[in-house]
Scaffold this active site. Structure first.
Site, PDB file in Angstrom:
ATOM      1  N   ARG A   1       0.623  -1.130   0.000  1.00  0.00           N
ATOM      2  CA  ARG A   1      -0.014  -0.102  -0.028  1.00  0.00           C
ATOM      3  C   ARG A   1       0.768   1.290  -0.206  1.00  0.00           C
ATOM      4  O   ARG A   1       0.938   1.882   1.024  1.00  0.00           O
ATOM      5  CB  ARG A   1      -0.811  -0.046   1.263  1.00  0.00           C
TER       6      ARG A   1
ATOM      7  N   GLN B   1      -0.641   2.534  -6.219  1.00  0.00           N
ATOM      8  CA  GLN B   1      -2.068   3.058  -6.007  1.00  0.00           C
ATOM      9  C   GLN B   1      -2.540   2.672  -7.589  1.00  0.00           C
ATOM     10  O   GLN B   1      -3.722   2.186  -7.488  1.00  0.00           O
ATOM     11  CB  GLN B   1      -2.118   4.379  -5.809  1.00  0.00           C
TER      12      GLN B   1
ATOM     13  N   ASP C   1      -3.725  -1.115  -7.539  1.00  0.00           N
ATOM     14  CA  ASP C   1      -4.339  -1.626  -6.235  1.00  0.00           C
ATOM     15  C   ASP C   1      -5.601  -2.199  -6.280  1.00  0.00           C
ATOM     16  O   ASP C   1      -6.589  -1.570  -6.588  1.00  0.00           O
ATOM     17  CB  ASP C   1      -4.236  -0.237  -5.259  1.00  0.00           C
TER      18      ASP C   1
ATOM     19  N   SER D   1      -8.221  -1.828  -3.552  1.00  0.00           N
ATOM     20  CA  SER D   1      -8.939  -0.597  -3.536  1.00  0.00           C
ATOM     21  C   SER D   1      -9.999  -0.411  -4.784  1.00  0.00           C
ATOM     22  O   SER D   1     -11.003   0.040  -4.409  1.00  0.00           O
ATOM     23  CB  SER D   1      -7.912   0.373  -3.495  1.00  0.00           C
TER      24      SER D   1
ATOM     25  N   TYR E   1      -3.442  -0.779   6.775  1.00  0.00           N
ATOM     26  CA  TYR E   1      -4.592  -1.668   7.349  1.00  0.00           C
ATOM     27  C   TYR E   1      -4.470  -1.537   8.830  1.00  0.00           C
ATOM     28  O   TYR E   1      -3.663  -1.229   9.433  1.00  0.00           O
ATOM     29  CB  TYR E   1      -4.098  -3.275   6.939  1.00  0.00           C
TER      30      TYR E   1
END
Length: 371
Positions: free
Chosen positions: A119, A124, A127, A130, A230
Protein backbone atom coordinates in the site's frame (compact mmCIF):
# COMPACT_ATOMS: atom_id res chain seq x y z
CA UNK A 1 4.28 -11.23 -26.16
CA UNK A 2 1.20 -13.39 -26.62
CA UNK A 3 -1.41 -12.45 -23.97
CA UNK A 4 -4.48 -14.56 -23.27
CA UNK A 5 -7.76 -13.52 -21.65
CA UNK A 6 -10.02 -16.49 -20.83
CA UNK A 7 -13.65 -16.51 -19.76
CA UNK A 8 -13.96 -16.63 -15.97
CA UNK A 9 -15.61 -19.88 -14.88
CA UNK A 10 -15.83 -19.36 -11.11
CA UNK A 11 -19.47 -19.51 -10.01
CA UNK A 12 -21.00 -16.04 -9.90
CA UNK A 13 -17.97 -14.33 -11.43
CA UNK A 14 -19.05 -11.89 -14.15
CA UNK A 15 -15.92 -9.74 -14.47
CA UNK A 16 -13.27 -9.98 -17.16
CA UNK A 17 -9.55 -9.25 -16.88
CA UNK A 18 -9.25 -7.08 -20.00
CA UNK A 19 -11.59 -4.64 -21.69
CA UNK A 20 -11.58 -3.25 -25.20
CA UNK A 21 -9.81 -0.17 -23.80
CA UNK A 22 -6.90 -2.13 -22.30
CA UNK A 23 -6.69 -4.57 -25.21
CA UNK A 24 -6.26 -1.66 -27.60
CA UNK A 25 -3.38 -0.34 -25.51
CA UNK A 26 -1.72 -3.76 -25.30
CA UNK A 27 -1.98 -4.21 -29.07
CA UNK A 28 -0.52 -0.74 -29.63
CA UNK A 29 2.47 -1.83 -27.52
CA UNK A 30 3.14 -4.67 -29.95
CA UNK A 31 1.51 -7.54 -28.07
CA UNK A 32 -0.88 -10.05 -29.61
CA UNK A 33 -3.99 -10.55 -27.51
CA UNK A 34 -6.23 -13.63 -27.65
CA UNK A 35 -9.63 -13.31 -25.97
CA UNK A 36 -11.87 -16.30 -25.44
CA UNK A 37 -15.19 -15.85 -27.21
CA UNK A 38 -17.80 -14.50 -24.81
CA UNK A 39 -15.23 -13.62 -22.12
CA UNK A 40 -16.53 -10.09 -21.68
CA UNK A 41 -20.20 -10.62 -22.46
CA UNK A 42 -21.35 -10.41 -18.81
CA UNK A 43 -19.27 -7.25 -18.33
CA UNK A 44 -20.89 -5.54 -21.33
CA UNK A 45 -17.82 -6.02 -23.54
CA UNK A 46 -18.89 -7.83 -26.70
CA UNK A 47 -16.72 -9.90 -29.01
CA UNK A 48 -17.08 -7.21 -31.64
CA UNK A 49 -15.65 -4.66 -29.19
CA UNK A 50 -12.59 -6.84 -28.70
CA UNK A 51 -12.16 -7.38 -32.44
CA UNK A 52 -12.35 -3.65 -33.07
CA UNK A 53 -9.64 -3.16 -30.45
CA UNK A 54 -7.35 -5.59 -32.27
CA UNK A 55 -7.85 -8.80 -30.31
CA UNK A 56 -8.14 -12.28 -31.78
CA UNK A 57 -11.24 -14.22 -30.73
CA UNK A 58 -10.27 -17.78 -29.82
CA UNK A 59 -11.35 -20.91 -27.97
CA UNK A 60 -10.59 -21.50 -24.29
CA UNK A 61 -7.68 -23.81 -25.11
CA UNK A 62 -6.16 -21.21 -27.43
CA UNK A 63 -6.51 -18.48 -24.80
CA UNK A 64 -4.76 -20.65 -22.19
CA UNK A 65 -1.95 -21.37 -24.66
CA UNK A 66 -0.69 -17.79 -24.35
CA UNK A 67 2.62 -16.80 -22.77
CA UNK A 68 0.90 -14.46 -20.30
CA UNK A 69 -2.59 -15.02 -18.90
CA UNK A 70 -4.75 -12.29 -17.38
CA UNK A 71 -7.44 -13.55 -15.00
CA UNK A 72 -9.78 -12.26 -12.34
CA UNK A 73 -9.74 -15.28 -10.04
CA UNK A 74 -7.29 -18.11 -9.49
CA UNK A 75 -7.60 -20.96 -12.03
CA UNK A 76 -9.33 -24.18 -11.04
CA UNK A 77 -7.83 -27.65 -11.47
CA UNK A 78 -9.19 -28.08 -14.99
CA UNK A 79 -7.86 -24.69 -16.10
CA UNK A 80 -4.43 -25.39 -14.62
CA UNK A 81 -4.04 -28.33 -17.00
CA UNK A 82 -4.46 -25.97 -19.96
CA UNK A 83 -1.54 -23.67 -19.13
CA UNK A 84 1.75 -24.30 -20.82
CA UNK A 85 4.69 -24.73 -18.47
CA UNK A 86 6.54 -21.48 -17.85
CA UNK A 87 3.53 -19.29 -18.59
CA UNK A 88 2.94 -16.12 -16.58
CA UNK A 89 -0.30 -15.65 -14.67
CA UNK A 90 -1.51 -12.31 -13.30
CA UNK A 91 -4.71 -11.92 -11.30
CA UNK A 92 -6.34 -11.93 -7.88
CA UNK A 93 -4.91 -15.25 -6.72
CA UNK A 94 -5.40 -14.96 -2.93
CA UNK A 95 -1.85 -14.84 -1.52
CA UNK A 96 -3.10 -16.34 1.76
CA UNK A 97 -4.30 -19.52 0.00
CA UNK A 98 -1.08 -21.50 0.51
CA UNK A 99 -2.47 -24.68 -1.05
CA UNK A 100 -3.68 -22.81 -4.11
CA UNK A 101 -0.28 -21.17 -4.57
CA UNK A 102 1.41 -24.59 -4.32
CA UNK A 103 -0.80 -25.83 -7.15
CA UNK A 104 0.23 -22.85 -9.29
CA UNK A 105 3.89 -23.59 -8.59
CA UNK A 106 3.42 -27.30 -9.42
CA UNK A 107 1.96 -26.26 -12.78
CA UNK A 108 5.22 -24.44 -13.55
CA UNK A 109 3.69 -20.98 -13.59
CA UNK A 110 5.18 -17.62 -12.74
CA UNK A 111 2.20 -16.27 -10.80
CA UNK A 112 1.55 -12.76 -9.55
CA UNK A 113 -1.20 -12.02 -7.01
CA UNK A 114 -2.00 -8.34 -7.21
CA UNK A 115 -3.70 -8.32 -3.79
CA UNK A 116 -0.20 -8.59 -2.30
CA UNK A 117 0.96 -5.25 -3.73
CA UNK A 118 2.23 -2.89 -1.01
CA UNK A 119 0.00 0.00 0.00
CA UNK A 120 2.33 2.71 -1.32
CA UNK A 121 1.73 5.74 -3.51
CA UNK A 122 3.68 4.10 -6.34
CA UNK A 123 1.38 1.07 -6.28
CA UNK A 124 -1.91 2.99 -6.17
CA UNK A 125 -2.66 2.63 -9.88
CA UNK A 126 -2.49 -1.18 -9.66
CA UNK A 127 -4.17 -1.58 -6.26
CA UNK A 128 -6.88 -4.12 -7.11
CA UNK A 129 -8.10 -4.29 -3.52
CA UNK A 130 -8.89 -0.58 -3.52
CA UNK A 131 -10.49 -0.50 -6.96
CA UNK A 132 -12.77 -3.44 -6.18
CA UNK A 133 -13.47 -2.35 -2.59
CA UNK A 134 -14.73 0.98 -3.93
CA UNK A 135 -17.21 -0.87 -6.13
CA UNK A 136 -18.25 -3.07 -3.19
CA UNK A 137 -18.81 -0.10 -0.87
CA UNK A 138 -21.04 1.60 -3.43
CA UNK A 139 -23.04 -1.52 -4.20
CA UNK A 140 -23.44 -2.33 -0.50
CA UNK A 141 -25.46 0.83 0.05
CA UNK A 142 -27.62 0.20 -3.02
CA UNK A 143 -28.34 -3.33 -1.79
CA UNK A 144 -29.23 -1.99 1.62
CA UNK A 145 -31.54 0.62 0.10
CA UNK A 146 -33.21 -2.10 -1.97
CA UNK A 147 -33.96 -4.28 1.07
CA UNK A 148 -34.75 -1.41 3.45
CA UNK A 149 -38.56 -1.02 3.60
CA UNK A 150 -38.48 2.76 3.91
CA UNK A 151 -37.10 5.82 2.12
CA UNK A 152 -33.45 6.82 2.52
CA UNK A 153 -33.78 10.64 2.38
CA UNK A 154 -35.86 13.04 4.44
CA UNK A 155 -39.13 13.66 2.61
CA UNK A 156 -41.73 16.30 3.33
CA UNK A 157 -45.02 15.37 1.68
CA UNK A 158 -48.67 16.38 1.89
CA UNK A 159 -49.21 13.16 3.86
CA UNK A 160 -46.57 14.06 6.41
CA UNK A 161 -42.80 14.00 6.93
CA UNK A 162 -40.66 10.89 6.40
CA UNK A 163 -37.49 10.82 8.46
CA UNK A 164 -34.14 10.17 6.81
CA UNK A 165 -32.62 6.74 7.29
CA UNK A 166 -29.76 6.45 9.75
CA UNK A 167 -26.75 4.57 8.36
CA UNK A 168 -23.89 3.22 10.47
CA UNK A 169 -20.66 2.25 8.65
CA UNK A 170 -18.20 0.02 10.52
CA UNK A 171 -14.71 0.32 9.08
CA UNK A 172 -13.56 3.31 7.05
CA UNK A 173 -11.19 1.87 4.49
CA UNK A 174 -11.87 2.30 0.78
CA UNK A 175 -15.14 0.36 0.92
CA UNK A 176 -16.31 2.14 4.04
CA UNK A 177 -15.55 5.61 2.71
CA UNK A 178 -17.34 4.84 -0.55
CA UNK A 179 -20.32 3.55 1.44
CA UNK A 180 -20.38 6.76 3.47
CA UNK A 181 -20.29 8.93 0.35
CA UNK A 182 -23.01 6.90 -1.37
CA UNK A 183 -25.31 6.88 1.67
CA UNK A 184 -24.91 10.65 2.00
CA UNK A 185 -25.81 11.13 -1.67
CA UNK A 186 -28.99 9.14 -1.05
CA UNK A 187 -29.89 11.52 1.76
CA UNK A 188 -29.18 9.36 4.82
CA UNK A 189 -27.79 10.51 8.15
CA UNK A 190 -24.44 8.72 8.42
CA UNK A 191 -22.15 7.73 11.30
CA UNK A 192 -18.94 5.72 11.02
CA UNK A 193 -16.49 3.90 13.25
CA UNK A 194 -12.89 2.80 12.69
CA UNK A 195 -9.98 1.86 14.95
CA UNK A 196 -7.60 4.21 13.12
CA UNK A 197 -7.70 7.82 14.35
CA UNK A 198 -6.24 9.04 11.04
CA UNK A 199 -9.50 8.37 9.20
CA UNK A 200 -11.56 10.73 11.36
CA UNK A 201 -10.94 13.67 9.04
CA UNK A 202 -11.79 11.60 5.96
CA UNK A 203 -15.07 10.46 7.52
CA UNK A 204 -16.05 13.97 8.54
CA UNK A 205 -15.05 15.41 5.15
CA UNK A 206 -17.73 13.18 3.60
CA UNK A 207 -20.37 14.58 5.92
CA UNK A 208 -20.55 11.70 8.40
CA UNK A 209 -20.12 11.74 12.16
CA UNK A 210 -17.11 9.88 13.56
CA UNK A 211 -17.82 7.58 16.52
CA UNK A 212 -14.86 8.26 18.75
CA UNK A 213 -13.71 5.53 21.16
CA UNK A 214 -10.84 7.03 23.22
CA UNK A 215 -7.56 5.15 23.66
CA UNK A 216 -6.54 4.54 27.26
CA UNK A 217 -3.13 2.86 26.85
CA UNK A 218 -0.04 3.16 24.64
CA UNK A 219 -0.73 -0.36 23.34
CA UNK A 220 -4.16 0.72 22.09
CA UNK A 221 -2.72 3.79 20.38
CA UNK A 222 0.06 1.77 18.72
CA UNK A 223 -2.36 -0.86 17.36
CA UNK A 224 -4.70 1.86 16.10
CA UNK A 225 -1.99 3.30 13.85
CA UNK A 226 -2.18 0.14 11.73
CA UNK A 227 0.38 -1.30 9.33
CA UNK A 228 0.58 -0.70 5.58
CA UNK A 229 -2.77 1.08 5.48
CA UNK A 230 -4.57 -1.71 7.33
CA UNK A 231 -5.85 -1.84 10.88
CA UNK A 232 -4.19 -4.20 13.37
CA UNK A 233 -6.03 -6.42 15.86
CA UNK A 234 -6.97 -4.22 18.83
CA UNK A 235 -6.59 -5.11 22.53
CA UNK A 236 -9.63 -6.62 24.27
CA UNK A 237 -10.05 -3.57 26.49
CA UNK A 238 -10.57 -1.23 23.54
CA UNK A 239 -12.75 -3.72 21.68
CA UNK A 240 -15.08 -3.92 24.68
CA UNK A 241 -15.52 -0.14 24.74
CA UNK A 242 -16.01 -0.03 20.98
CA UNK A 243 -18.58 -2.83 21.15
CA UNK A 244 -20.62 -0.82 23.62
CA UNK A 245 -20.39 2.33 21.47
CA UNK A 246 -21.41 0.36 18.37
CA UNK A 247 -24.26 -1.29 20.27
CA UNK A 248 -25.73 2.06 21.29
CA UNK A 249 -25.46 3.49 17.75
CA UNK A 250 -26.85 0.30 16.21
CA UNK A 251 -30.03 0.63 18.26
CA UNK A 252 -30.69 3.91 16.45
CA UNK A 253 -29.49 2.77 13.01
CA UNK A 254 -31.69 1.61 10.15
CA UNK A 255 -28.84 0.32 8.00
CA UNK A 256 -25.41 -0.98 9.03
CA UNK A 257 -22.60 -1.51 6.50
CA UNK A 258 -19.79 -3.70 7.90
CA UNK A 259 -16.46 -3.42 6.06
CA UNK A 260 -13.75 -4.31 8.60
CA UNK A 261 -11.13 -6.75 7.30
CA UNK A 262 -7.54 -7.57 8.23
CA UNK A 263 -5.65 -9.42 5.44
CA UNK A 264 -5.03 -13.08 6.17
CA UNK A 265 -7.13 -13.10 9.34
CA UNK A 266 -10.64 -13.94 10.31
CA UNK A 267 -12.82 -10.84 10.21
CA UNK A 268 -13.23 -9.11 13.59
CA UNK A 269 -16.67 -9.37 15.17
CA UNK A 270 -18.06 -5.84 15.52
CA UNK A 271 -21.80 -6.44 15.57
CA UNK A 272 -22.88 -8.90 18.26
CA UNK A 273 -25.99 -11.09 18.14
CA UNK A 274 -27.59 -9.34 21.10
CA UNK A 275 -27.16 -6.04 19.23
CA UNK A 276 -28.97 -7.40 16.17
CA UNK A 277 -31.74 -8.72 18.43
CA UNK A 278 -32.25 -5.20 19.80
CA UNK A 279 -32.24 -3.43 16.41
CA UNK A 280 -35.40 -2.00 14.88
CA UNK A 281 -37.60 -4.29 12.81
CA UNK A 282 -36.90 -3.80 9.11
CA UNK A 283 -33.27 -2.82 9.67
CA UNK A 284 -30.64 -4.03 7.21
CA UNK A 285 -27.05 -5.22 7.75
CA UNK A 286 -24.68 -5.60 4.77
CA UNK A 287 -21.60 -7.56 5.83
CA UNK A 288 -18.75 -7.12 3.34
CA UNK A 289 -16.56 -9.34 5.53
CA UNK A 290 -18.83 -12.37 5.06
CA UNK A 291 -16.21 -14.35 3.13
CA UNK A 292 -13.84 -14.06 6.11
CA UNK A 293 -16.32 -15.08 8.78
CA UNK A 294 -18.24 -11.81 8.90
CA UNK A 295 -18.23 -8.78 11.18
CA UNK A 296 -21.52 -10.15 12.52
CA UNK A 297 -21.78 -13.79 13.70
CA UNK A 298 -25.33 -14.02 12.32
CA UNK A 299 -24.17 -13.37 8.75
CA UNK A 300 -24.42 -16.35 6.41
CA UNK A 301 -21.76 -16.27 3.71
CA UNK A 302 -23.26 -15.91 0.24
CA UNK A 303 -26.80 -15.60 1.58
CA UNK A 304 -29.45 -12.97 2.31
CA UNK A 305 -31.34 -13.98 5.45
CA UNK A 306 -33.68 -12.48 8.02
CA UNK A 307 -33.01 -12.94 11.72
CA UNK A 308 -34.70 -11.16 14.63
CA UNK A 309 -36.55 -8.98 12.11
CA UNK A 310 -33.29 -7.77 10.55
CA UNK A 311 -32.16 -8.51 6.98
CA UNK A 312 -28.55 -9.69 6.88
CA UNK A 313 -26.82 -9.56 3.49
CA UNK A 314 -23.72 -11.76 3.26
CA UNK A 315 -23.05 -11.74 -0.49
CA UNK A 316 -19.33 -12.33 -1.02
CA UNK A 317 -18.61 -10.82 -4.46
CA UNK A 318 -20.32 -7.46 -4.73
CA UNK A 319 -18.01 -6.19 -7.52
CA UNK A 320 -19.40 -9.00 -9.72
CA UNK A 321 -22.82 -7.35 -9.36
CA UNK A 322 -21.39 -4.31 -11.19
CA UNK A 323 -19.19 -6.11 -13.73
CA UNK A 324 -18.86 -3.36 -16.33
CA UNK A 325 -17.18 -0.74 -14.17
CA UNK A 326 -15.54 -3.31 -11.87
CA UNK A 327 -13.90 -4.90 -14.93
CA UNK A 328 -12.87 -1.54 -16.37
CA UNK A 329 -11.08 -0.59 -13.16
CA UNK A 330 -9.54 -4.02 -12.68
CA UNK A 331 -8.30 -4.20 -16.28
CA UNK A 332 -6.54 -0.85 -15.82
CA UNK A 333 -4.91 -2.18 -12.64
CA UNK A 334 -3.55 -5.14 -14.60
CA UNK A 335 -2.35 -2.91 -17.44
CA UNK A 336 -0.33 -0.79 -15.00
CA UNK A 337 1.17 -3.88 -13.36
CA UNK A 338 2.30 -5.28 -16.70
CA UNK A 339 4.47 -2.19 -17.17
CA UNK A 340 6.59 -3.51 -14.28
CA UNK A 341 7.20 -7.02 -15.68
CA UNK A 342 7.33 -6.38 -19.44
CA UNK A 343 10.20 -4.38 -20.91
CA UNK A 344 10.05 -1.84 -23.73
CA UNK A 345 10.69 -4.58 -26.27
CA UNK A 346 7.60 -6.47 -25.10
CA UNK A 347 9.56 -9.24 -23.38
CA UNK A 348 9.07 -10.61 -19.89
CA UNK A 349 11.47 -8.97 -17.41
CA UNK A 350 10.86 -9.95 -13.78
CA UNK A 351 12.87 -7.57 -11.62
CA UNK A 352 12.87 -8.88 -8.07
CA UNK A 353 14.58 -5.68 -6.92
CA UNK A 354 11.26 -3.92 -7.56
CA UNK A 355 9.32 -3.98 -4.29
CA UNK A 356 5.94 -4.28 -6.02
CA UNK A 357 7.03 -7.13 -8.30
CA UNK A 358 8.69 -8.98 -5.42
CA UNK A 359 5.63 -8.60 -3.18
CA UNK A 360 3.20 -9.85 -5.85
CA UNK A 361 5.29 -12.80 -7.07
CA UNK A 362 3.85 -15.98 -5.55
CA UNK A 363 5.82 -18.65 -7.41
CA UNK A 364 8.50 -18.99 -10.07
CA UNK A 365 10.25 -21.94 -11.71
CA UNK A 366 8.18 -24.43 -9.73
CA UNK A 367 9.03 -22.88 -6.38
CA UNK A 368 6.75 -20.97 -4.00
CA UNK A 369 8.43 -17.71 -3.07
CA UNK A 370 9.04 -17.26 0.65
CA UNK A 371 7.15 -14.36 2.17
Amino acid sequence: MHIGVPLETTAGETRVAATAETVKKLVSQGHSVSVERGAGQRACVTDSHYEAAGAMLVSADEAFAADLLLKVTSPNADELKRFKSGAVLVGMLDPFDSEGIKHLAAAGLAAFALEAAPRTSRAQSLDVLSSQAGVAGYKAVLLAAHHYPRFMPLLMTAAGTVKAARVLVLGAGVAGLQAIATAKRLGAVVEASDVRPAVKEQIESLGAKFIDVPYETDEERECAEGVGGYARPMPASWLARQAEAVHQRALQADIIICTALIPGRKAPVLLQEHTVQAMKAGSVVVDLAAARGGNCPLTESGQIVQKHGVTLIGLTNLPALMPADASALYARNLLDFLKLIVDKDGQLAINLEDDIVAACLMCLDGQVKSR
